[in-house]
Write a protein that holds these residues in place. Structure first.
Motif, PDB file in Angstrom:
ATOM      1  N   CYS A  32       0.868  -1.179   0.000  1.00 19.44           N
ATOM      2  CA  CYS A  32       0.000   0.000   0.000  1.00 19.44           C
ATOM      3  C   CYS A  32       0.907   1.232   0.000  1.00 19.44           C
ATOM      4  CB  CYS A  32      -0.938  -0.006   1.206  1.00 19.44           C
ATOM      5  SG  CYS A  32      -0.132   0.207   2.801  1.00 19.44           S
ATOM      6  N   VAL A  33       0.345   2.368  -0.379  1.00 18.51           N
ATOM      7  CA  VAL A  33       1.129   3.593  -0.469  1.00 18.51           C
ATOM      8  C   VAL A  33       1.719   3.984   0.889  1.00 18.51           C
ATOM      9  CG1 VAL A  33      -0.816   5.183  -0.187  1.00 18.51           C
ATOM     10  CG2 VAL A  33       1.178   5.902  -1.473  1.00 18.51           C
ATOM     11  N   GLU A  34       0.983   3.734   1.976  1.00 10.00           N
ATOM     12  CA  GLU A  34       1.485   4.102   3.300  1.00 10.00           C
ATOM     13  C   GLU A  34       2.722   3.295   3.666  1.00 10.00           C
ATOM     14  OE1 GLU A  34       0.025   4.302   7.934  1.00 10.00           O
ATOM     15  OE2 GLU A  34      -1.480   4.378   6.350  1.00 10.00           O
ATOM     16  N   CYS A  35       2.682   1.976   3.468  1.00  9.49           N
ATOM     17  CA  CYS A  35       3.862   1.150   3.774  1.00  9.49           C
ATOM     18  C   CYS A  35       5.006   1.483   2.820  1.00  9.49           C
ATOM     19  CB  CYS A  35       3.520  -0.331   3.696  1.00  9.49           C
ATOM     20  SG  CYS A  35       2.486  -0.913   5.059  1.00  9.49           S
ATOM     21  N   ALA A  36       4.703   1.637   1.528  1.00  8.72           N
ATOM     22  CA  ALA A  36       5.745   1.938   0.541  1.00  8.72           C
ATOM     23  C   ALA A  36       6.480   3.225   0.890  1.00  8.72           C
ATOM     24  CB  ALA A  36       5.131   2.032  -0.854  1.00  8.72           C
TER      25      ALA A  36
END
Length: 95
Positions: A32-36
């Protein structure tokens, strides 16, 4: 053809094929964008390649070329703790 994996392999968040929140590397590791961004700073923890926005497969093509149902989860050390909180203005980490 891209596999379009259905989840973030770090936090297991659902990432449907039409999600603009999915990030992938050249090996199709999916986050997901948050983890990335918060955990991996745009670099894949598996292959060290760039994590970029995953293309969206048009709904008209999903019937003939469906997204994968296989969920992938890996035990990255960065996944064991919550991502750093961003400050409300988006600049840096909130204290």
């Amino acid at each position: 053809m891209l596999e379009l994996r259905p989840n973030c392999e770090c936090c297991d968040r659902d990432l449907p094929p039409q999600s603009g929140e999915a990030r992938i590397c050249t090996f199709e590791c999916t986050f997901c964008v948050e983890c990335a961004d918060s955990r991996f700073h745009g670099v894949c923890p598996n292959c060290e390649g760039d994590l970029v926005a995953r293309p969206i497969r048009p709904d008209s093509k999903l019937h003939r070329f469906p997204a994968s149902l296989r969920r992938v989860n890996k035990a990255h050390t960065a996944c064991a703790k919550p991502p750093p909180r961003q400050s409300p203005d988006g600049w840096g980490v909130a204290l």
